[in-house]
Design a protein around this motif. Structure first.
Motif, PDB file in Angstrom:
ATOM      1  N   LEU A   1     -70.868  53.231  67.195  1.00 36.34           N
ATOM      2  CA  LEU A   1     -70.332  54.592  67.246  1.00 36.34           C
ATOM      3  C   LEU A   1     -69.975  55.102  65.851  1.00 36.34           C
ATOM      4  O   LEU A   1     -69.305  54.424  65.069  1.00 36.34           O
ATOM      5  CB  LEU A   1     -69.089  54.617  68.137  1.00 36.34           C
ATOM      6  CG  LEU A   1     -68.476  55.978  68.451  1.00 36.34           C
ATOM      7  CD1 LEU A   1     -69.463  56.838  69.228  1.00 36.34           C
ATOM      8  CD2 LEU A   1     -67.180  55.798  69.239  1.00 36.34           C
ATOM      9  N   LYS A   2     -70.424  56.314  65.541  1.00 33.39           N
ATOM     10  CA  LYS A   2     -70.079  56.982  64.294  1.00 33.39           C
ATOM     11  C   LYS A   2     -69.129  58.129  64.607  1.00 33.39           C
ATOM     12  O   LYS A   2     -69.480  59.046  65.349  1.00 33.39           O
ATOM     13  CB  LYS A   2     -71.327  57.533  63.605  1.00 33.39           C
ATOM     14  CG  LYS A   2     -72.262  56.484  63.020  1.00 33.39           C
ATOM     15  CD  LYS A   2     -73.426  57.161  62.317  1.00 33.39           C
ATOM     16  CE  LYS A   2     -74.328  56.165  61.631  1.00 33.39           C
ATOM     17  NZ  LYS A   2     -75.478  56.829  60.938  1.00 33.39           N
ATOM     18  N   LEU A   3     -67.924  58.069  64.053  1.00 30.69           N
ATOM     19  CA  LEU A   3     -66.944  59.123  64.257  1.00 30.69           C
ATOM     20  C   LEU A   3     -67.065  60.175  63.156  1.00 30.69           C
ATOM     21  O   LEU A   3     -67.670  59.919  62.113  1.00 30.69           O
ATOM     22  CB  LEU A   3     -65.541  58.525  64.267  1.00 30.69           C
ATOM     23  CG  LEU A   3     -65.250  57.547  65.409  1.00 30.69           C
ATOM     24  CD1 LEU A   3     -63.850  56.986  65.278  1.00 30.69           C
ATOM     25  CD2 LEU A   3     -65.429  58.218  66.767  1.00 30.69           C
ATOM     26  N   PRO A   4     -66.511  61.374  63.374  1.00 27.17           N
ATOM     27  CA  PRO A   4     -66.613  62.427  62.359  1.00 27.17           C
ATOM     28  C   PRO A   4     -66.022  62.005  61.018  1.00 27.17           C
ATOM     29  O   PRO A   4     -65.043  61.256  60.951  1.00 27.17           O
ATOM     30  CB  PRO A   4     -65.808  63.582  62.978  1.00 27.17           C
ATOM     31  CG  PRO A   4     -65.916  63.354  64.450  1.00 27.17           C
ATOM     32  CD  PRO A   4     -65.880  61.856  64.618  1.00 27.17           C
ATOM     33  N   ILE A   5     -66.642  62.508  59.965  1.00 27.14           N
ATOM     34  CA  ILE A   5     -66.160  62.287  58.599  1.00 27.14           C
ATOM     35  C   ILE A   5     -66.066  63.636  57.891  1.00 27.14           C
ATOM     36  O   ILE A   5     -66.618  64.635  58.351  1.00 27.14           O
ATOM     37  CB  ILE A   5     -67.081  61.344  57.799  1.00 27.14           C
ATOM     38  CG1 ILE A   5     -68.497  61.932  57.697  1.00 27.14           C
ATOM     39  CG2 ILE A   5     -67.117  59.961  58.429  1.00 27.14           C
ATOM     40  CD1 ILE A   5     -69.441  61.114  56.825  1.00 27.14           C
ATOM     41  N   ARG A   6     -65.349  63.631  56.778  1.00 24.21           N
ATOM     42  CA  ARG A   6     -65.275  64.837  55.944  1.00 24.21           C
ATOM     43  C   ARG A   6     -65.756  64.470  54.556  1.00 24.21           C
ATOM     44  O   ARG A   6     -65.366  63.431  54.012  1.00 24.21           O
ATOM     45  CB  ARG A   6     -63.857  65.394  55.901  1.00 24.21           C
ATOM     46  CG  ARG A   6     -63.753  66.725  55.154  1.00 24.21           C
ATOM     47  CD  ARG A   6     -62.439  67.410  55.373  1.00 24.21           C
ATOM     48  NE  ARG A   6     -62.451  68.775  54.865  1.00 24.21           N
ATOM     49  CZ  ARG A   6     -61.520  69.693  55.144  1.00 24.21           C
ATOM     50  NH1 ARG A   6     -60.492  69.365  55.924  1.00 24.21           N
ATOM     51  NH2 ARG A   6     -61.610  70.912  54.650  1.00 24.21           N
ATOM     52  N   ALA A   7     -66.596  65.330  53.999  1.00 20.70           N
ATOM     53  CA  ALA A   7     -67.167  65.027  52.686  1.00 20.70           C
ATOM     54  C   ALA A   7     -67.355  66.306  51.880  1.00 20.70           C
ATOM     55  O   ALA A   7     -67.381  67.410  52.422  1.00 20.70           O
ATOM     56  CB  ALA A   7     -68.511  64.312  52.848  1.00 20.70           C
TER      57      ALA A   7
ATOM     58  N   LYS B   1     -62.043  60.369  56.984  1.00 18.33           N
ATOM     59  CA  LYS B   1     -62.838  59.943  58.133  1.00 18.33           C
ATOM     60  C   LYS B   1     -61.914  59.565  59.272  1.00 18.33           C
ATOM     61  O   LYS B   1     -60.769  59.151  59.064  1.00 18.33           O
ATOM     62  CB  LYS B   1     -63.744  58.761  57.779  1.00 18.33           C
ATOM     63  CG  LYS B   1     -63.027  57.478  57.416  1.00 18.33           C
ATOM     64  CD  LYS B   1     -64.035  56.360  57.133  1.00 18.33           C
ATOM     65  CE  LYS B   1     -63.353  55.058  56.761  1.00 18.33           C
ATOM     66  NZ  LYS B   1     -64.333  53.971  56.491  1.00 18.33           N
ATOM     67  N   GLU B   2     -62.398  59.747  60.488  1.00 19.29           N
ATOM     68  CA  GLU B   2     -61.658  59.322  61.664  1.00 19.29           C
ATOM     69  C   GLU B   2     -61.819  57.811  61.836  1.00 19.29           C
ATOM     70  O   GLU B   2     -62.908  57.275  61.655  1.00 19.29           O
ATOM     71  CB  GLU B   2     -62.158  60.038  62.921  1.00 19.29           C
ATOM     72  CG  GLU B   2     -61.779  61.500  62.994  1.00 19.29           C
ATOM     73  CD  GLU B   2     -62.110  62.110  64.343  1.00 19.29           C
ATOM     74  OE1 GLU B   2     -62.377  61.342  65.299  1.00 19.29           O
ATOM     75  OE2 GLU B   2     -62.111  63.348  64.446  1.00 19.29           O
ATOM     76  N   GLU B   3     -60.732  57.162  62.185  1.00 20.52           N
ATOM     77  CA  GLU B   3     -60.772  55.727  62.410  1.00 20.52           C
ATOM     78  C   GLU B   3     -60.990  55.435  63.891  1.00 20.52           C
ATOM     79  O   GLU B   3     -60.494  56.156  64.757  1.00 20.52           O
ATOM     80  CB  GLU B   3     -59.467  55.077  61.942  1.00 20.52           C
ATOM     81  CG  GLU B   3     -59.194  55.249  60.449  1.00 20.52           C
ATOM     82  CD  GLU B   3     -60.173  54.491  59.564  1.00 20.52           C
ATOM     83  OE1 GLU B   3     -60.874  53.585  60.088  1.00 20.52           O
ATOM     84  OE2 GLU B   3     -60.245  54.808  58.365  1.00 20.52           O
ATOM     85  N   LYS B   4     -61.725  54.384  64.173  1.00 14.92           N
ATOM     86  CA  LYS B   4     -61.938  54.001  65.559  1.00 14.92           C
ATOM     87  C   LYS B   4     -60.643  53.501  66.190  1.00 14.92           C
ATOM     88  O   LYS B   4     -59.889  52.757  65.573  1.00 14.92           O
ATOM     89  CB  LYS B   4     -62.977  52.869  65.648  1.00 14.92           C
ATOM     90  CG  LYS B   4     -64.410  53.307  65.514  1.00 14.92           C
ATOM     91  CD  LYS B   4     -65.324  52.123  65.759  1.00 14.92           C
ATOM     92  CE  LYS B   4     -66.781  52.499  65.567  1.00 14.92           C
ATOM     93  NZ  LYS B   4     -67.681  51.339  65.793  1.00 14.92           N
ATOM     94  N   GLN B   5     -60.412  53.928  67.427  1.00 13.57           N
ATOM     95  CA  GLN B   5     -59.310  53.365  68.194  1.00 13.57           C
ATOM     96  C   GLN B   5     -59.721  51.986  68.703  1.00 13.57           C
ATOM     97  O   GLN B   5     -60.914  51.687  68.835  1.00 13.57           O
ATOM     98  CB  GLN B   5     -58.967  54.277  69.367  1.00 13.57           C
ATOM     99  CG  GLN B   5     -58.437  55.643  68.963  1.00 13.57           C
ATOM    100  CD  GLN B   5     -58.218  56.538  70.169  1.00 13.57           C
ATOM    101  OE1 GLN B   5     -59.074  57.315  70.547  1.00 13.57           O
ATOM    102  NE2 GLN B   5     -57.036  56.412  70.774  1.00 13.57           N
ATOM    103  N   PRO B   6     -58.755  51.141  69.005  1.00 14.33           N
ATOM    104  CA  PRO B   6     -59.088  49.820  69.544  1.00 14.33           C
ATOM    105  C   PRO B   6     -59.970  49.930  70.780  1.00 14.33           C
ATOM    106  O   PRO B   6     -59.817  50.850  71.591  1.00 14.33           O
ATOM    107  CB  PRO B   6     -57.713  49.217  69.875  1.00 14.33           C
ATOM    108  CG  PRO B   6     -56.772  49.916  68.956  1.00 14.33           C
ATOM    109  CD  PRO B   6     -57.300  51.312  68.807  1.00 14.33           C
ATOM    110  N   PHE B   7     -60.872  48.983  70.946  1.00 11.67           N
ATOM    111  CA  PHE B   7     -61.864  49.014  72.013  1.00 11.67           C
ATOM    112  C   PHE B   7     -61.225  49.151  73.392  1.00 11.67           C
ATOM    113  O   PHE B   7     -61.672  49.949  74.221  1.00 11.67           O
ATOM    114  CB  PHE B   7     -62.721  47.746  71.954  1.00 11.67           C
ATOM    115  CG  PHE B   7     -63.741  47.647  73.048  1.00 11.67           C
ATOM    116  CD1 PHE B   7     -64.811  48.517  73.112  1.00 11.67           C
ATOM    117  CD2 PHE B   7     -63.627  46.660  74.031  1.00 11.67           C
ATOM    118  CE1 PHE B   7     -65.758  48.426  74.126  1.00 11.67           C
ATOM    119  CE2 PHE B   7     -64.561  46.551  75.047  1.00 11.67           C
ATOM    120  CZ  PHE B   7     -65.631  47.437  75.095  1.00 11.67           C
ATOM    121  N   ASP B   8     -60.158  48.384  73.629  1.00  8.33           N
ATOM    122  CA  ASP B   8     -59.561  48.418  74.965  1.00  8.33           C
ATOM    123  C   ASP B   8     -58.901  49.756  75.275  1.00  8.33           C
ATOM    124  O   ASP B   8     -58.752  50.129  76.444  1.00  8.33           O
ATOM    125  CB  ASP B   8     -58.547  47.281  75.141  1.00  8.33           C
ATOM    126  CG  ASP B   8     -57.427  47.317  74.111  1.00  8.33           C
ATOM    127  OD1 ASP B   8     -57.567  48.036  73.100  1.00  8.33           O
ATOM    128  OD2 ASP B   8     -56.411  46.631  74.320  1.00  8.33           O
TER     129      ASP B   8
END
Length: 293
Positions: free
Chosen positions: A145-151, A236-243
């Protein structure tokens, strides 16, 4: 999946005419009250004439939507909040083109469009419930999964100039100021800021380079069809834990499967109609739910 939102033809305003009698209409039945809906010096137009004309032109589409709404809503729950969220999402995706798309599809307002949107969501949801996904598929999707980023970026047409700008950056010069001075696109006045974006929004070469950066890191020179880019990842958005996102990811995997195979929805809907023992008594509309083998 969502490409069917504007696929049903105009005519929702005439649903009341289609459903004006609780009993199905067959060829031999007549509308008892010939209510005049329009007058002219050359003659009147009655409800029966309007109904027959609209039945020929839009009858199957309207009847299909009405039946889907009744049958599927007894098996699947869609809340007003879910519909509004999807409508807002659609407006965001289409931007200023939303109103034009709405009008071109025969709807004058959101209120007219919402019943159609609701039925399409019911179809989507019943299709998703027919799909099975494994924990392995869910974890694989999460890992990729690729979450949104800002650049931000600096775009120039000449590779030599790009190299010179890169050298200035290596010496500690300000990225934003260099973007304002050298960048050739509209982002220059904002210091090259591209705002937030997710996968699929940029050219592949640009996206791959941007997603490989850490916050505050500047890329090497990236060539695309537009020229030569130097990219700075600003957030960049960080991934939340899988569970914590398991159910959300599971739904996305199911939705992707439905998008990849439209027959899943078709089969699920046909099963629901069969269970509901749907019969069309109007001879002109008898083939509304006929499917080819």
């Amino acid at each position: 999946m969502r490409n069917w939102y504007f696929s049903i033809l105009a005519g929702l305003l005439l649903i009341g005419l289609v459903a004006c009698n609780n009993n199905s209409i067959n060829d031999s039945e007549e509308i008892a009250e010939e209510t005049v809906v329009a007058t002219s010096t050359d003659g009147d137009i009655t409800k029966e004439e309007l109904y027959e004309a609209m039945k020929i032109r839009f009858g199957e589409e309207i009847l299909r939507e009405l039946v889907y709404g009744k049958v599927l809503s007894n098996q699947i729950e869609i809340t007003d909040e879910e519909v509004q969220e999807r409508l807002d999402e659609l407006k965001e995706q289409l931007g200023p083109q939303y109103e034009l798309a709405l009008r071109n599809s025969g709807f004058k307002s959101d209120d007219q469009f919402i019943p159609t949107l609701t039925v399409s969501m019911l179809q989507e949801k019943i299709g998703m419930e027919a799909v099975t996904v494994t924990d392995e598929e869910i974890k694989e999707y999460y890992d990729q999964l690729k979450l949104p980023i800002r650049a931000s970026h600096i775009l120039v047409e000449d590779e030599q100039l790009a190299q010179e700008i890169k050298a200035k950056l290596n010496e500690g010069e300000d990225f934003s100021e260099l973007a304002k001075e050298y960048s050739t696109d509209a982002t220059a006045e904002n210091g090259g800021d591209l705002d937030w974006f997710g996968p699929g929004r940029m050219l592949t070469e640009f996206e791959d380079a941007a997603y490989n950066l850490e916050i505050g890191e500047i890329s090497d020179i990236v060539e695309t069809m537009y020229g030569y880019h130097i990219i700075l990842l600003t957030d960049k958005e960080e991934k939340q834990p899988f569970d914590e996102v398991y159910e959300q990811i599971k739904n996305e995997v199911r939705q992707n499967k439905v998008m990849a195979d439209p027959t899943i929805v078709e089969t699920a809907v046909q099963e629901a109609l069969k269970d509901a023992n749907v019969k069309v008594l109007d001879g002109q509309l008898k083939n509304t739910f006929t499917t080819e083998d």
